[in-house]
Design an enzyme around this catalytic site. Structure first.
Site, short mmCIF file in Angstrom:
data_model
loop_
_atom_site.label_atom_id
_atom_site.label_comp_id
_atom_site.label_asym_id
_atom_site.label_seq_id
_atom_site.Cartn_x
_atom_site.Cartn_y
_atom_site.Cartn_z
CB ILE A 69 -8.88 -50.80 -54.60
CG1 ILE A 69 -7.36 -50.92 -54.76
CG2 ILE A 69 -9.33 -49.35 -54.44
CD1 ILE A 69 -6.85 -50.38 -56.09
CB CYS A 70 -7.73 -51.75 -49.07
SG CYS A 70 -6.89 -53.35 -49.09
NE ARG A 71 0.36 -49.05 -47.15
CZ ARG A 71 1.41 -49.85 -46.97
NH1 ARG A 71 1.24 -51.12 -46.69
NH2 ARG A 71 2.62 -49.37 -47.08
CG MET A 82 -5.19 -47.60 -53.48
SD MET A 82 -5.75 -47.13 -55.14
CE MET A 82 -4.79 -45.64 -55.45
#
Length: 116
Positions: A65-67, A94
């Site tokens: 996961i990232c932004r 996120m």
């Protein structure tokens, strides 16, 4: 790897038990707000931290996961190509995690966690 070939799932489809979540955002993003129990290794540090990646469970997928999903897609492709994990990209990142009402914790005492 062709972007269409990158294994991807949505936040709503993530397992609720035994979730292995790898957060590849930068340290300031992590400190502002992250998923409880997530492992933090920024995208640019993945190649130099393979010893930590080797410690991730190999009996279930590692959700990356990232932004919003771009950096995690690159990390997922790299992890799978290198044979380091059965990695799956989390679409929406996120931002979607927060929208779905999943828990957030932050590293700044007295400040509500947020997704940068």
């Amino acid at each position: 790897m062709n972007p269409a070939e990158i294994p991807t799932t949505s936040v709503s489809e993530l397992p609720t038990d035994d979730l292995v979540l790898l957060d590849v955002r930068e340290p300031d993003e992590w400190a502002a707000g992250h998923a409880p129990g997530a492992v933090h290794i920024p995208l640019g540090e993945l190649p130099s931290r393979t010893d930590e990646l080797a410690e991730l469970p190999d009996d279930r997928p590692v959700y990356v996961i990232c932004r919003t999903g771009g950096r995690s897609a690159r990390a997922t492709a790299w992890l799978n190509a290198a044979g380091l994990a059965d990695a799956v990209n989390v679409a929406g990142g996120m931002k979607s995690w927060q929208t779905e009402g999943r828990p957030l914790v932050g590293d700044h005492e007295g400040v509500a966690p947020e997704v940068l």
